[in-house]
Design an enzyme around this catalytic site. Sequence first.
Site, PDB file in Angstrom:
ATOM      1  N   HIS A   1       0.341   4.920  12.948  1.00  0.00           N
ATOM      2  CA  HIS A   1       0.060   6.122  12.164  1.00  0.00           C
ATOM      3  C   HIS A   1       1.192   7.123  12.345  1.00  0.00           C
ATOM      4  O   HIS A   1       1.682   7.309  13.451  1.00  0.00           O
ATOM      5  CB  HIS A   1      -1.232   6.804  12.652  1.00  0.00           C
ATOM      6  CG  HIS A   1      -2.464   6.108  12.206  1.00  0.00           C
ATOM      7  ND1 HIS A   1      -3.684   6.350  12.781  1.00  0.00           N
ATOM      8  CD2 HIS A   1      -2.681   5.177  11.264  1.00  0.00           C
ATOM      9  CE1 HIS A   1      -4.604   5.605  12.186  1.00  0.00           C
ATOM     10  NE2 HIS A   1      -4.012   4.874  11.270  1.00  0.00           N
TER      11      HIS A   1
ATOM     12  N   TYR B   1     -14.321   0.729  12.019  1.00  0.00           N
ATOM     13  CA  TYR B   1     -15.213  -0.392  11.744  1.00  0.00           C
ATOM     14  C   TYR B   1     -15.613  -1.059  13.053  1.00  0.00           C
ATOM     15  O   TYR B   1     -16.765  -1.444  13.255  1.00  0.00           O
ATOM     16  CB  TYR B   1     -14.571  -1.441  10.823  1.00  0.00           C
ATOM     17  CG  TYR B   1     -13.738  -0.874   9.692  1.00  0.00           C
ATOM     18  CD1 TYR B   1     -14.008   0.387   9.148  1.00  0.00           C
ATOM     19  CD2 TYR B   1     -12.674  -1.594   9.160  1.00  0.00           C
ATOM     20  CE1 TYR B   1     -13.234   0.896   8.124  1.00  0.00           C
ATOM     21  CE2 TYR B   1     -11.895  -1.083   8.128  1.00  0.00           C
ATOM     22  CZ  TYR B   1     -12.169   0.161   7.632  1.00  0.00           C
ATOM     23  OH  TYR B   1     -11.397   0.667   6.629  1.00  0.00           O
TER      24      TYR B   1
ATOM     25  N   ILE C   1      -6.362   8.344  -0.102  1.00  0.00           N
ATOM     26  CA  ILE C   1      -6.194   7.117   0.654  1.00  0.00           C
ATOM     27  C   ILE C   1      -4.715   6.845   0.944  1.00  0.00           C
ATOM     28  O   ILE C   1      -4.368   6.306   1.990  1.00  0.00           O
ATOM     29  CB  ILE C   1      -6.761   5.914  -0.147  1.00  0.00           C
ATOM     30  CG1 ILE C   1      -8.187   6.204  -0.638  1.00  0.00           C
ATOM     31  CG2 ILE C   1      -6.693   4.643   0.672  1.00  0.00           C
ATOM     32  CD1 ILE C   1      -9.207   6.393   0.444  1.00  0.00           C
ATOM     33  N   THR C   2      -3.856   7.247   0.038  1.00  0.00           N
ATOM     34  CA  THR C   2      -2.415   6.981   0.109  1.00  0.00           C
ATOM     35  C   THR C   2      -1.839   7.211   1.504  1.00  0.00           C
ATOM     36  O   THR C   2      -2.064   8.252   2.108  1.00  0.00           O
ATOM     37  CB  THR C   2      -1.674   7.898  -0.899  1.00  0.00           C
ATOM     38  OG1 THR C   2      -2.285   7.756  -2.169  1.00  0.00           O
ATOM     39  CG2 THR C   2      -0.200   7.525  -0.979  1.00  0.00           C
ATOM     40  N   GLU C   3      -1.061   6.238   1.961  1.00  0.00           N
ATOM     41  CA  GLU C   3      -0.355   6.358   3.245  1.00  0.00           C
ATOM     42  C   GLU C   3       1.118   6.622   2.957  1.00  0.00           C
ATOM     43  O   GLU C   3       1.674   6.051   2.019  1.00  0.00           O
ATOM     44  CB  GLU C   3      -0.495   5.048   4.033  1.00  0.00           C
ATOM     45  CG  GLU C   3       0.228   5.097   5.374  1.00  0.00           C
ATOM     46  CD  GLU C   3       0.013   3.844   6.217  1.00  0.00           C
ATOM     47  OE1 GLU C   3      -0.778   2.974   5.799  1.00  0.00           O
ATOM     48  OE2 GLU C   3       0.645   3.747   7.285  1.00  0.00           O
TER      49      GLU C   3
ATOM     50  N   GLU D   1      -7.208   9.734  18.670  1.00  0.00           N
ATOM     51  CA  GLU D   1      -6.079   8.934  19.133  1.00  0.00           C
ATOM     52  C   GLU D   1      -4.973   9.872  19.575  1.00  0.00           C
ATOM     53  O   GLU D   1      -5.099  11.099  19.455  1.00  0.00           O
ATOM     54  CB  GLU D   1      -5.615   7.957  18.048  1.00  0.00           C
ATOM     55  CG  GLU D   1      -5.120   8.607  16.770  1.00  0.00           C
ATOM     56  CD  GLU D   1      -4.874   7.607  15.625  1.00  0.00           C
ATOM     57  OE1 GLU D   1      -5.626   6.620  15.501  1.00  0.00           O
ATOM     58  OE2 GLU D   1      -3.933   7.830  14.850  1.00  0.00           O
TER      59      GLU D   1
ATOM     60  N   THR E   1      -6.159   2.111 -12.377  1.00  0.00           N
ATOM     61  CA  THR E   1      -5.636   0.916 -13.051  1.00  0.00           C
ATOM     62  C   THR E   1      -4.692   0.105 -12.172  1.00  0.00           C
ATOM     63  O   THR E   1      -4.307  -0.999 -12.542  1.00  0.00           O
ATOM     64  CB  THR E   1      -4.890   1.314 -14.343  1.00  0.00           C
ATOM     65  OG1 THR E   1      -3.839   2.207 -14.004  1.00  0.00           O
ATOM     66  CG2 THR E   1      -5.820   1.967 -15.348  1.00  0.00           C
ATOM     67  N   GLY E   2      -4.293   0.665 -11.009  1.00  0.00           N
ATOM     68  CA  GLY E   2      -3.421  -0.094 -10.093  1.00  0.00           C
ATOM     69  C   GLY E   2      -4.219  -1.187  -9.386  1.00  0.00           C
ATOM     70  O   GLY E   2      -5.457  -1.181  -9.382  1.00  0.00           O
TER      71      GLY E   2
ATOM     72  N   LYS F   1      -2.329   5.730 -19.902  1.00  0.00           N
ATOM     73  CA  LYS F   1      -3.355   4.722 -20.158  1.00  0.00           C
ATOM     74  C   LYS F   1      -4.668   5.333 -20.638  1.00  0.00           C
ATOM     75  O   LYS F   1      -5.708   4.661 -20.626  1.00  0.00           O
ATOM     76  CB  LYS F   1      -3.584   3.864 -18.904  1.00  0.00           C
ATOM     77  CG  LYS F   1      -2.297   3.140 -18.477  1.00  0.00           C
ATOM     78  CD  LYS F   1      -2.543   1.937 -17.603  1.00  0.00           C
ATOM     79  CE  LYS F   1      -1.227   1.195 -17.357  1.00  0.00           C
ATOM     80  NZ  LYS F   1      -1.347   0.115 -16.376  1.00  0.00           N
TER      81      LYS F   1
END
Lengths: 292, 292, 379, 379
Positions: free
Chosen positions: B247, B159, B96-98, B209, B17-18, B43
């Site tokens: 990162h 990408y 996904i959260t950073e 990296e 819902t965010g 919710k």
Amino acid sequence: MSILVDNDTKLVVAGLTGREGTFHGLNNKNYGTDLVAGVTPGKGGQDVEGTPIFDTMHAAVGETGANTAMVFVPPPFAADSILEAADAGIDLIVAITEGIPVHDMLSVYTHLKRGSTRLVGPNCPGILSPGKANVGIIPAHFFKEGNVGLVSRSGTLTYQIGNEIAQSGFGNSSIGGIGGDPVGGTSFIDAISLFEADPETELIVMCGEIGGDEEERTADYIAENVSKPVIAYIAGFTAPPGKTMGHAGAIVSGSKGTAAAKAEALEAKGVRVGRNPTEVAEIAVEAIGSKA
Amino acid sequence: MSILVDNDTKLVVAGLTGREGTFHGLNNKNYGTDLVAGVTPGKGGQDVEGTPIFDTMHAAVGETGANTAMVFVPPPFAADSILEAADAGIDLIVAITEGIPVHDMLSVYTHLKRGSTRLVGPNCPGILSPGKANVGIIPAHFFKEGNVGLVSRSGTLTYQIGNEIAQSGFGNSSIGGIGGDPVGGTSFIDAISLFEADPETELIVMCGEIGGDEEERTADYIAENVSKPVIAYIAGFTAPPGKTMGHAGAIVSGSKGTAAAKAEALEAKGVRVGRNPTEVAEIAVEAIGSKA
Amino acid sequence: MDLLEYQGKQLFARNGVPVPEGCQAATVEAAADAADELGYPVVVKAQVQVGGRGKAGGIKLANDRGEVEEHAGAILGMDIKGFTVHELYIEKASDIAEEYYAAIVFDRGAKKPMAMFSKMGGMDVEAVAEEDPEAMRTVHIDPLIGFQAHHGRRLAYEAGIATDVVRPVGAMLAKLYDTFVAEDCMLVEVNPLLITGAREVVALDAKVTVDGSALYRHPDTAEFRNLGDEDPQEQMAKERGLTYVKLDGNVGILGNGAGLVMSTLDVVAQAGGRPANFLDAGGGSKADAIVSAVEVILSDPKVSAVLFNIFGGITRCDEVANGLVEAFGKVDVEVPFVVRLDGTNDEEGRRILADAALEGVTVEKTMLGAAAKVVELAG
Amino acid sequence: MDLLEYQGKQLFARNGVPVPEGCQAATVEAAADAADELGYPVVVKAQVQVGGRGKAGGIKLANDRGEVEEHAGAILGMDIKGFTVHELYIEKASDIAEEYYAAIVFDRGAKKPMAMFSKMGGMDVEAVAEEDPEAMRTVHIDPLIGFQAHHGRRLAYEAGIATDVVRPVGAMLAKLYDTFVAEDCMLVEVNPLLITGAREVVALDAKVTVDGSALYRHPDTAEFRNLGDEDPQEQMAKERGLTYVKLDGNVGILGNGAGLVMSTLDVVAQAGGRPANFLDAGGGSKADAIVSAVEVILSDPKVSAVLFNIFGGITRCDEVANGLVEAFGKVDVEVPFVVRLDGTNDEEGRRILADAALEGVTVEKTMLGAAAKVVELAG
């Protein structure tokens, strides 16, 4: 054959320099158990009648190849000692110490379940495989090699029943106590599955007592997984609810954990339950015949 | 075939819902991913364009049979959300959260390693299996089905390189980001072993990296376990020691974690390393031939 | 985020790690007052995040106020390996019997905390590691079980310290681990860890790195500042919420996504240029962020050309182009820009730039081409 | 070890669990003074370890000093289900909007802590369980990860409470878990867990059981006493370090090892007798312990015969026999004893008893024979 301890056992005793540790460690050694080391922080370099003492379990394992640890250290330090032995790569830990806090054991149990170290106890008399090895405080002279596997929550009751069985002419593959505490590393199910897999064992005797529901769950397990005859004994029919009967784990909580419920659950799954230690031996004779 | 996500994926989004959760969740759904539920405490009972929202992950899994969870909740609540998804029996969690604290992830990682739930990320762009499912924030329209498996620590660099490879005519089995944080649930080794086992994948591209020694360990793993050709790219040759390059995990510590050392380790094990994204695509053409 | 010694010792003190009494001071007078308060002798210590302070003259014993004033005056403003001393720590002098080394680090390879201990303390750790690798003892800690007494004993016995301090050293290591967890640290290092004449264990130094991602639960730590560490561009970028690292070249760089920016720096370097900075405008870079970023990049006077390298995923190239046009309207731009837009809405972005016909802006289609061009323009 | 309500609430308060203000009192005057101090209205609560205090008249609201005196006078000394009230808890009256149930228990089968929550609070839990089994929600907690926010949310949402109190109820459950761990509890139960008119969450009751084995690290808890719970024989046994449980029969029993003693009680009951006690003299019982044990057993006036059932492993039968001889020398023994000695040094033990020829002592060889004999003698 036998379970847990045998001729391959290389024993290290945590707390070997203490009074109890020395007494039972040497007892085990005199029985023929391969006692290779002791661990007492600060006493590294000393020895107990020729058995070398190390400051850490890691040093003991590194130097001697110990694969089995017996823990005799006092309750406040016992959880740390068990964790140390597991961290050092010990395969089997036998914890004799009585009175380790439950929360300590909850952490230790959860941690160990995720690794490859097996814990027996705490608050247990250890394991004896007659003629091979004795790790713990079981008085070995009552027992001889044979085909009955015996597992119990209690120490002296084990000897009482073991002795009744011995007097009927049986010997034992192994005799073990899983301990009277609410959180033990090895359950009846664990021990019985080992006896089921052990070719020498022909009959399995389990001695339960009030508290928890392990006997009930074991009954289900036996019905589904065990082909060998199992005889049970349950202590504590007379115990009132809410009172701890000596063992930290031996307590009837409300209507749960009674001896009657346990005996009933076992009998419902075809496990014969002896009314007293003598009857257990009588049933054993019926089950596989006396060798006397 | 593909890895991790495919037509069997049933996706639940924690934080659907965010703003970000809605945007990317619906993006994934529009791509064809089977988005079955969202979780936002308080919710429950609402819906996001027809996708039902639940108060708890357990309710979402119970009602919809979700097997894959995407976590979009803010950093202070993300570890809890990951643990909730694992507790609810989710097979794959894509975080996904950073910015999740390292100590939170140390606990989560250690806990999850002992169970059967796989975590990808956190701080990762997710996984796309072209033509099958997209779980995360990877812009899917650049990629088509094919035989190159691509795994990266970074999003946009994925990408860039994926696009260069696509322009050389290749499609992808799966494209995944394992995340730029120091403690990630899935390593290069994990992802590469999945690609090795995936019949559709013929070529594996990994984009590393600076920071840590995972690329070095992956080089050893590839040499011993991977039969398919692997091409690598390493970002951060220009990064100065002691500075975090965007990162949380991208930092050269002392003489450790440099791009040069990583490229050298990979090349020493026979992995070809492209000097820039364009060269990676050129090597890919050499390795398995352009399909363009 | 690296803390200064006195900041790390505040964390120690609140987690029960014994430290000598001390006080921070930024002026000679404050230093002398602090010393009077503490009682003599004291040690005057330069607060910079670099080893070898002692050898560089940054740590001095003082027996009276005059000596404190003298040393504080000499140390404040001193340059130690490129770091200017802006602050001092005035600490009660300790009675030193033994100097050990102790640390709790986050071992990234093992994904576990690791406790380290050596009886060779008070000197450079890497020197010890070379001289006698066996001297440094380590154990990994399962983060769910935490530091146990046996970990401390093992480190102490293996390091071979005197038996009478095995237990207190173990207790100290446990407290350092508590600090490591409670304060969300990436590193807690004590060198030297002191055994006093009275056989007490004290942390004489403190090198602490905290996890920036966890600062939201440590408001006190978040307020720590290191005056010597604040580059004006980095400060400006931080205030604007940009991920920026200052480098020492002349090619300003902006990209979207940390990996792509790192790659861009590399490609510029391969083309013979020297990057002036790392700047990640982030996923979904909006016009505002682009304007801010341009201001930060251009505030570095060394910058003689700027490269925008965008691969649009979530980021839309048209928004980046609009941001650039807006920035050129607000900022006085005197250096050439090279812009490479690829991915989502790239054609639209390039059309916007063509329509705006910004002076000094060259559009390139590929990353390699853009890098070559910006290096040529930067000179 | 079961705590009284006010003792449990002390544990709560020090672990951040909100509880109403209150004060313990053992006299009417102390109760009235406490109420004056707290401010009216207050609730006067009987402190006994049994449910249903309210129905039994053990909990009363008081609006002034006079009412406190009246209720305190009535409640002190009251018998509630067999428990005499020796202490009161005077507590500020709470504003009750909702009554829930919350508990953290040790689930022995799962070997994990379990959190429990229901919105049907303030009544007997077992009644709720029968009426609506689905109303009680439970989750197991991994002891190494601990209680997480999602555990609290899940319990709250599944129980179906109002959304506005989901978060504070979750926070309360987390604090109860903290208490459970920090105080080494086996059980922490709050019934009712209160939602006040101001939508605050408060623990209105506290039923806490702590692990006796962990008291060494909780000296404050170890000092708690429950005046209503102290049987004189059990008190005496505790002081002598013996494991003794009082039962209500007439056959005194001593054995070595908890399992054997339980088995002995059973065998005596099977033979038609009624055991007077459980007494485990322990492994390696020495003469001193035997003398103490005999004194404790005989201090119960109901005992009309005593059975010693020893299987010697570590315990040596000769030492037990010597202890018994010693006890007969020190204690005035007026009831018959039956002694069964088997195992280590049993022959030597039996010889010692034969030589001593103690009056009223019968030696039996088997456990069953000994049980039959003692039942016969006890009458």
